[in-house]
Motif scaffolding. Structure first.
Motif, PDB file in Angstrom:
ATOM      1  N   ARG A   1      -3.035  16.189 -17.363  1.00 13.06           N
ATOM      2  CA  ARG A   1      -3.702  15.222 -18.217  1.00 13.06           C
ATOM      3  C   ARG A   1      -2.641  14.459 -18.994  1.00 13.06           C
ATOM      4  NH1 ARG A   1      -7.427  19.607 -18.947  1.00 13.06           N
ATOM      5  NH2 ARG A   1      -6.188  20.308 -20.735  1.00 13.06           N
ATOM      6  N   ILE A   2      -2.820  13.145 -19.079  1.00 12.85           N
ATOM      7  CA  ILE A   2      -1.864  12.285 -19.774  1.00 12.85           C
ATOM      8  C   ILE A   2      -2.620  11.422 -20.759  1.00 12.85           C
ATOM      9  CG2 ILE A   2      -0.111  10.462 -19.499  1.00 12.85           C
ATOM     10  CD1 ILE A   2      -1.109  12.429 -16.452  1.00 12.85           C
ATOM     11  N   ALA A   3      -2.118  11.342 -21.991  1.00 12.35           N
ATOM     12  CA  ALA A   3      -2.685  10.454 -23.010  1.00 12.35           C
ATOM     13  C   ALA A   3      -1.610   9.459 -23.420  1.00 12.35           C
ATOM     14  CB  ALA A   3      -3.164  11.252 -24.219  1.00 12.35           C
ATOM     15  N   THR A   4      -2.020   8.228 -23.696  1.00 10.92           N
ATOM     16  CA  THR A   4      -1.054   7.164 -23.984  1.00 10.92           C
ATOM     17  C   THR A   4      -1.248   6.569 -25.370  1.00 10.92           C
ATOM     18  OG1 THR A   4      -2.349   5.257 -23.230  1.00 10.92           O
ATOM     19  CG2 THR A   4      -1.234   6.565 -21.527  1.00 10.92           C
ATOM     20  N   ALA A   5      -0.241   5.832 -25.804  1.00  8.98           N
ATOM     21  CA  ALA A   5      -0.301   5.147 -27.099  1.00  8.98           C
ATOM     22  C   ALA A   5      -1.421   4.133 -27.129  1.00  8.98           C
ATOM     23  CB  ALA A   5       1.042   4.472 -27.388  1.00  8.98           C
ATOM     24  N   GLY A   6      -1.772   3.562 -25.970  1.00  4.92           N
ATOM     25  CA  GLY A   6      -2.817   2.555 -25.902  1.00  4.92           C
ATOM     26  C   GLY A   6      -4.223   3.118 -25.767  1.00  4.92           C
ATOM     27  N   GLY A   7      -4.377   4.435 -25.908  1.00  9.53           N
ATOM     28  CA  GLY A   7      -5.700   5.045 -25.868  1.00  9.53           C
ATOM     29  C   GLY A   7      -6.185   5.405 -24.474  1.00  9.53           C
ATOM     30  N   ARG A   8      -5.321   5.403 -23.480  1.00 10.47           N
ATOM     31  CA  ARG A   8      -5.729   5.776 -22.123  1.00 10.47           C
ATOM     32  C   ARG A   8      -5.672   7.290 -21.957  1.00 10.47           C
ATOM     33  NH1 ARG A   8      -3.190   0.909 -21.699  1.00 10.47           N
ATOM     34  NH2 ARG A   8      -4.202  -0.646 -20.369  1.00 10.47           N
ATOM     35  N   HIS A   9      -6.596   7.813 -21.182  1.00 11.18           N
ATOM     36  CA  HIS A   9      -6.619   9.228 -20.820  1.00 11.18           C
ATOM     37  C   HIS A   9      -6.659   9.295 -19.304  1.00 11.18           C
ATOM     38  CE1 HIS A   9      -7.179  10.787 -24.925  1.00 11.18           C
ATOM     39  NE2 HIS A   9      -7.823   9.651 -25.121  1.00 11.18           N
ATOM     40  N   LEU A  10      -5.603   9.821 -18.721  1.00  7.90           N
ATOM     41  CA  LEU A  10      -5.458   9.845 -17.271  1.00  7.90           C
ATOM     42  C   LEU A  10      -5.392  11.278 -16.785  1.00  7.90           C
ATOM     43  CD1 LEU A  10      -2.523   7.261 -17.088  1.00  7.90           C
ATOM     44  CD2 LEU A  10      -4.956   6.746 -16.904  1.00  7.90           C
ATOM     45  N   THR A  11      -5.854  11.485 -15.590  1.00 10.44           N
ATOM     46  CA  THR A  11      -5.613  12.747 -14.900  1.00 10.44           C
ATOM     47  C   THR A  11      -4.879  12.432 -13.611  1.00 10.44           C
ATOM     48  OG1 THR A  11      -7.741  12.680 -13.739  1.00 10.44           O
ATOM     49  CG2 THR A  11      -7.673  13.835 -15.859  1.00 10.44           C
ATOM     50  N   ALA A  12      -3.993  13.314 -13.237  1.00 13.03           N
ATOM     51  CA  ALA A  12      -3.188  13.095 -12.035  1.00 13.03           C
ATOM     52  C   ALA A  12      -2.910  14.430 -11.358  1.00 13.03           C
ATOM     53  CB  ALA A  12      -1.867  12.421 -12.395  1.00 13.03           C
ATOM     54  N   ARG A  13      -2.849  14.389 -10.035  1.00 11.90           N
ATOM     55  CA  ARG A  13      -2.505  15.601  -9.297  1.00 11.90           C
ATOM     56  C   ARG A  13      -1.012  15.897  -9.394  1.00 11.90           C
ATOM     57  NH1 ARG A  13      -4.965  14.345  -3.533  1.00 11.90           N
ATOM     58  NH2 ARG A  13      -4.251  16.467  -3.080  1.00 11.90           N
ATOM     59  N   LYS A  14      -0.211  14.848  -9.493  1.00  9.51           N
ATOM     60  CA  LYS A  14       1.241  15.010  -9.584  1.00  9.51           C
ATOM     61  C   LYS A  14       1.795  14.044 -10.643  1.00  9.51           C
ATOM     62  CE  LYS A  14       1.104  17.748  -5.986  1.00  9.51           C
ATOM     63  NZ  LYS A  14       1.270  19.223  -6.119  1.00  9.51           N
ATOM     64  N   LEU A  15       2.949  14.412 -11.201  1.00  7.44           N
ATOM     65  CA  LEU A  15       3.639  13.567 -12.184  1.00  7.44           C
ATOM     66  C   LEU A  15       5.051  13.262 -11.680  1.00  7.44           C
ATOM     67  CD1 LEU A  15       3.048  15.074 -15.756  1.00  7.44           C
ATOM     68  CD2 LEU A  15       2.215  12.889 -14.875  1.00  7.44           C
ATOM     69  N   ILE A  16       5.493  12.035 -11.929  1.00  8.09           N
ATOM     70  CA  ILE A  16       6.899  11.680 -11.704  1.00  8.09           C
ATOM     71  C   ILE A  16       7.441  11.106 -13.007  1.00  8.09           C
ATOM     72  CG2 ILE A  16       8.548  10.239 -10.451  1.00  8.09           C
ATOM     73  CD1 ILE A  16       6.616  10.158  -8.116  1.00  8.09           C
ATOM     74  N   PHE A  17       8.517  11.713 -13.502  1.00  6.54           N
ATOM     75  CA  PHE A  17       9.195  11.167 -14.669  1.00  6.54           C
ATOM     76  C   PHE A  17      10.357  10.293 -14.207  1.00  6.54           C
ATOM     77  CE2 PHE A  17       7.094  14.737 -16.775  1.00  6.54           C
ATOM     78  CZ  PHE A  17       6.626  14.098 -17.922  1.00  6.54           C
ATOM     79  N   ALA A  18      10.247   9.009 -14.540  1.00 11.37           N
ATOM     80  CA  ALA A  18      11.340   8.065 -14.318  1.00 11.37           C
ATOM     81  C   ALA A  18      11.635   7.408 -15.657  1.00 11.37           C
ATOM     82  CB  ALA A  18      10.952   7.037 -13.262  1.00 11.37           C
ATOM     83  N   SER A  19      11.694   8.244 -16.675  1.00 16.87           N
ATOM     84  CA  SER A  19      11.661   7.799 -18.065  1.00 16.87           C
ATOM     85  C   SER A  19      13.030   7.480 -18.646  1.00 16.87           C
ATOM     86  CB  SER A  19      10.961   8.859 -18.924  1.00 16.87           C
ATOM     87  OG  SER A  19      11.300  10.167 -18.530  1.00 16.87           O
ATOM     88  N   GLY A  20      14.097   7.776 -17.905  1.00 21.78           N
ATOM     89  CA  GLY A  20      15.418   7.361 -18.340  1.00 21.78           C
ATOM     90  C   GLY A  20      15.945   8.134 -19.528  1.00 21.78           C
ATOM     91  N   ILE A  21      17.054   7.633 -20.062  1.00 20.98           N
ATOM     92  CA  ILE A  21      17.703   8.260 -21.196  1.00 20.98           C
ATOM     93  C   ILE A  21      17.940   7.226 -22.293  1.00 20.98           C
ATOM     94  CG2 ILE A  21      18.832  10.055 -19.844  1.00 20.98           C
ATOM     95  CD1 ILE A  21      21.402   8.352 -19.989  1.00 20.98           C
ATOM     96  N   GLU A  22      18.242   7.710 -23.465  1.00 13.78           N
ATOM     97  CA  GLU A  22      18.616   6.849 -24.589  1.00 13.78           C
ATOM     98  C   GLU A  22      20.052   7.166 -24.973  1.00 13.78           C
ATOM     99  OE1 GLU A  22      17.415   5.924 -29.243  1.00 13.78           O
ATOM    100  OE2 GLU A  22      16.250   7.375 -28.070  1.00 13.78           O
ATOM    101  N   ASP A  23      20.932   6.173 -24.894  1.00 18.71           N
ATOM    102  CA  ASP A  23      22.318   6.360 -25.298  1.00 18.71           C
ATOM    103  C   ASP A  23      22.405   6.459 -26.809  1.00 18.71           C
ATOM    104  OD1 ASP A  23      23.678   6.183 -22.716  1.00 18.71           O
ATOM    105  OD2 ASP A  23      22.952   4.116 -22.701  1.00 18.71           O
ATOM    106  N   LEU A  24      23.170   7.428 -27.298  1.00 24.10           N
ATOM    107  CA  LEU A  24      23.351   7.638 -28.726  1.00 24.10           C
ATOM    108  C   LEU A  24      24.705   7.043 -29.113  1.00 24.10           C
ATOM    109  CD1 LEU A  24      22.036  11.312 -28.897  1.00 24.10           C
ATOM    110  CD2 LEU A  24      20.759   9.182 -29.301  1.00 24.10           C
ATOM    111  N   LEU A  25      24.680   5.786 -29.476  1.00 16.11           N
ATOM    112  CA  LEU A  25      25.918   5.052 -29.717  1.00 16.11           C
ATOM    113  C   LEU A  25      26.521   5.425 -31.066  1.00 16.11           C
ATOM    114  CD1 LEU A  25      24.838   1.517 -28.447  1.00 16.11           C
ATOM    115  CD2 LEU A  25      25.965   3.350 -27.169  1.00 16.11           C
ATOM    116  N   PRO A  26      27.834   5.587 -31.118  1.00 13.55           N
ATOM    117  CA  PRO A  26      28.472   5.889 -32.401  1.00 13.55           C
ATOM    118  C   PRO A  26      28.338   4.718 -33.364  1.00 13.55           C
ATOM    119  CG  PRO A  26      30.119   5.416 -30.715  1.00 13.55           C
ATOM    120  CD  PRO A  26      28.802   5.496 -30.005  1.00 13.55           C
TER     121      PRO A  26
END
Length: 300
Positions: A94-119
């Protein structure tokens, strides 16, 4: 307004890896929802390189072209929204989003990337991805033969300086304070024509992100075209950790050869999974993830 829908696969992240996975799954006739928060890791980079057929193209142009092609597949939806919750369910996730969506999925893929922590070094953030760089295979050719710097120290600085030396004979390793190189490492760098500067870096001087020089604590300014450095990072999304996905010693999501994470039914691809950060690698990994998610859905 709340919206609910079911999908075979939800992909969290709509940049290169996520869209490549979506295309593979769309071509396999799978019902796919891609959630894209609109924060690609390379959003400040002016040009993408080392990607066949797209060498030198603007990253945003590549993504827009990819987005248009993915949207031709009627079973794929790309939604501008951010996943806030992902949890296991009896029939998948089950996935919930900031925009109020509620999704169900049989599989998940994370392609969410990284955040560089710049000095917090004045000027560095404005130059990141433009003239303060992380990857010589992506950007080294464009600055080859010119005065370059490496901002690093110790074993990491030693290795990175020797790598960047391939692209220029005019190279300085800036240790940003007392060097932690061994005597043998220092001798080897000097033998290869690499200067070592221990004075602290006070600022990255630039014009609209194009490096002019590094201002040093000793009052000198080192005139350079570009600087290569490594910075720490964190996962862009906390959801893989909340689901129990293991991470590597480097902080990347642990995946196998088919992009499977340690959690059954959860795959990952792109910069979140590897230090080899490039558009070409992200596309390859996303395609692989999409294909093997489909295999798993078929029970193969």
């Amino acid at each position: 307004m709340e919206q609910s829908s079911n999908a075979d696969v939800v992909i969290i992240g709509g940049s290169y890896a996520g869209l490549a996975a979506a295309m593979a799954l769309g071509r396999a006739l799978r019902q796919v929802v891609v959630l894209d928060s609109g924060r690609p890791c390379n959003r400040q980079t002016p040009h993408s390189h080392n990607f066949l057929t797209q060498d030198g193209e603007k990253p945003a142009v590549i993504r827009e072209r990819a987005l248009a092609q993915v949207r031709r597949y009627p079973t794929v939806q790309v939604v501008a929204d951010e996943a806030l919750l992902a949890e296991k369910a009896a029939d998948g996730f089950r996935i919930a989003t900031a925009g109020g969506r509620h999704l169900t999925a049989r599989k998940l893929i994370f392609a969410s990337g990284i955040e560089d922590l710049l000095p917090a070094l004045p000027g560095l953030a404005a130059c990141w991805g433009i003239s303060v760089l992380h990857c010589p295979y992506c950007h080294g050719y464009e600055v080859h033969g010119q005065p370059l710097g490496v901002l690093n120290n110790g074993d990491g600085g030693f290795v990175q300086a020797r790598l960047i030396r391939n692209w220029t004979p005019q190279l300085t390793l800036f240790t940003n304070g007392p060097s932690t190189l061994t005597e043998a490492q220092t001798r080897q760098l000097h033998a290869e024509g690499i200067l070592v500067e221990e004075s602290s870096v006070q600022a990255v001087c630039h014009e609209q992100g194009k490096l002019c020089s590094l201002a040093l604590a000793n009052g000198a300014e080192a005139d350079l075209i570009a600087v290569f450095t490594h910075v720490p990072f964190r996962q862009q999304s906390e959801l893989p950790a909340l689901l129990g996905c293991r991470v590597t010693a480097t902080g990347h999501l642990e995946v196998d050869d088919w992009q499977k994470t340690s959690v059954p039914g959860v795959y990952a691809a792109g910069d979140a999974t590897t230090p080899m950060r490039s558009v070409a690698n992200a596309v390859a990994a996303g395609t692989r993830a999409g294909a093997f998610v489909n295999h798993e859905l078929l029970g193969l």
